[in-house]
Design an enzyme around this catalytic site. Structure first.
Site, mmCIF file in Angstrom:
data_model
loop_
_atom_site.group_PDB
_atom_site.id
_atom_site.type_symbol
_atom_site.label_atom_id
_atom_site.label_comp_id
_atom_site.label_asym_id
_atom_site.label_seq_id
_atom_site.Cartn_x
_atom_site.Cartn_y
_atom_site.Cartn_z
ATOM 1 N N ASP A 90 0.837 -1.199 0.000
ATOM 2 C CA ASP A 90 0.000 0.000 0.000
ATOM 3 C C ASP A 90 0.874 1.251 0.000
ATOM 4 O OD1 ASP A 90 -2.271 1.512 0.036
ATOM 5 O OD2 ASP A 90 -2.739 1.189 2.146
ATOM 6 N N ASN B 30 -10.437 -2.752 -6.561
ATOM 7 C CA ASN B 30 -9.594 -1.885 -7.405
ATOM 8 C C ASN B 30 -10.152 -1.714 -8.822
ATOM 9 O OD1 ASN B 30 -6.419 -3.005 -5.966
ATOM 10 N ND2 ASN B 30 -7.723 -1.289 -5.386
HETATM 11 C C1 FPP Z 1 -1.845 0.185 -3.366
HETATM 12 O O1 FPP Z 1 -1.409 1.507 -3.432
HETATM 13 C C2 FPP Z 1 -1.305 -0.574 -4.472
HETATM 14 C C3 FPP Z 1 -2.041 -1.104 -5.478
HETATM 15 C C4 FPP Z 1 -3.492 -0.943 -5.586
HETATM 16 C C5 FPP Z 1 -1.417 -1.828 -6.600
HETATM 17 C C6 FPP Z 1 -0.227 -2.658 -6.250
HETATM 18 C C7 FPP Z 1 0.592 -2.739 -7.470
HETATM 19 C C8 FPP Z 1 1.939 -2.816 -7.498
HETATM 20 C C9 FPP Z 1 2.753 -2.945 -6.307
HETATM 21 C C10 FPP Z 1 2.674 -2.724 -8.783
HETATM 22 C C11 FPP Z 1 2.384 -3.780 -9.729
HETATM 23 C C12 FPP Z 1 2.758 -5.098 -9.220
HETATM 24 C C13 FPP Z 1 2.969 -6.130 -10.011
HETATM 25 C C14 FPP Z 1 3.276 -7.441 -9.429
HETATM 26 C C15 FPP Z 1 2.916 -5.993 -11.448
HETATM 27 P P1 FPP Z 1 -2.485 2.678 -3.567
HETATM 28 O O2 FPP Z 1 -2.578 3.024 -5.010
HETATM 29 O O3 FPP Z 1 -3.772 2.264 -2.940
HETATM 30 O O4 FPP Z 1 -1.770 3.793 -2.751
HETATM 31 P P2 FPP Z 1 -2.464 4.989 -1.939
HETATM 32 O O5 FPP Z 1 -3.255 4.370 -0.829
HETATM 33 O O6 FPP Z 1 -1.283 5.768 -1.444
HETATM 34 O O7 FPP Z 1 -3.301 5.763 -2.927
#
Ligand code: FPP
Length: 250
Positions: free
Chosen positions: A28, A76
């Site tokens: 996250d 998501n």
């Molecule tokens: C949460 O951060 C992260 C995600 C929803 C996506 C996770 C994806 C990756 C780590 C990259 C891709 C991975 C692979 C294996 C290809 P957020 O966007 O919710 O962050 P925030 O809470 O700060 O907005």
């Protein structure tokens, strides 16, 4: 690359206690990482992809048997279309770039979730890497994509209902093992350690059944900045825990 500080922590945790067999991570903070740098959110996810590489290597070096990463939840899908398509492209890119190396490192890659919702090219890439690495035994990497734990449990209940209706199972035979064996994680031990980055203190519909006795570690670090060193700090902290599974100490 292993920094001297990470190498030091790795040496420490090897003598300090048992390494968790199964580490699960809620990655996250990509969006906040991007915002802090005045970058668009997809660049935060790109930073997150680099962290995935680093943590996979770190987990192999530490001797973790199963690494589970929550990459994309069912919720998501409700993000803006541009961000969803950037995440799908990133998944394809990750597989394209990393499949051969993961295979050489002996990693068995499994993608778990409602995969039929993926775009056809992403699904093709997912199927390819799972087939290519299916024989590997060094470490298992579970990437949870389009995953929600309540949906997983609902699916298990439906499968059990079908088996009961068809006479393959009696209601009296429906026990915990009957549920566990119908989850995507059926052939994995439960997580020993669940890490969540970015300081949030929630489970967010991840592995609700499987984390019943898992040790939790909340890291304030945003996922793109999470690396070997942070992983090893979490494992060292885990090694100091007194896991009682509801019992009293011996
Ligand atoms: C949460 O951060 C992260 C995600 C929803 C996506 C996770 C994806 C990756 C780590 C990259 C891709 C991975 C692979 C294996 C290809 P957020 O966007 O919710 O962050 P925030 O809470 O700060 O907005």
């Amino acid at each position: 690359m292993t920094s001297p500080a990470a190498a030091d922590l790795l040496a420490k945790l090897r003598v300090h206690g048992a390494v968790p067999r199964h580490v699960a991570i809620i990655m996250d903070g990509n969006g906040r990482w991007a915002r802090e740098r005045m970058l668009p959110r997809p660049l935060g996810h790109r930073g997150g992809m680099k962290a995935v590489r680093e943590v996979v290597e770190g987990a192999i070096e530490a001797g973790v048997e199963v690494l589970s990463l929550f990459a994309f939840s069912q919720e998501n899908w409700q993000r803006p279309a541009g961000e969803v398509s950037a995440l799908m492209s990133l998944l394809e890119e990750y597989i394209q770039k990393e499949a051969d190396e993961l295979d050489e490192q002996g990693v068995q890659v499994r993608m778990l979730g409602e995969l039929d919702r993926l775009t056809p090219p992403a699904l093709k890439a997912v199927e390819r890497v799972m087939a290519q690495t299916a024989h590997n035994t060094k470490m298992r990497l579970n990437l949870f994509i389009s995953y929600g734990s309540r949906a997983e449990l609902t699916r298990a209940a439906r499968l059990i209902a079908e088996d009961v209706a068809a006479g393959r199972l009696t209601p009296g035979q429906v026990d915990e093992a009957a549920i566990t064996s119908r989850l995507f994680t059926a052939d994995c031990p439960d997580p020993d350690l669940l890490i969540r980055t970015s300081g949030e203190q929630r489970i967010s519909n991840f592995l609700l059944w499987q984390v019943a006795y898992t040790e939790l570690f909340i890291s304030a670090v945003l996922w793109p900045d999470f690396g070997r060193r942070e992983l090893y700090e979490a494992i060292l902290d885990y090694q100091n825990r007194d896991r009682r599974f509801g019992r009293v100490p011996a």
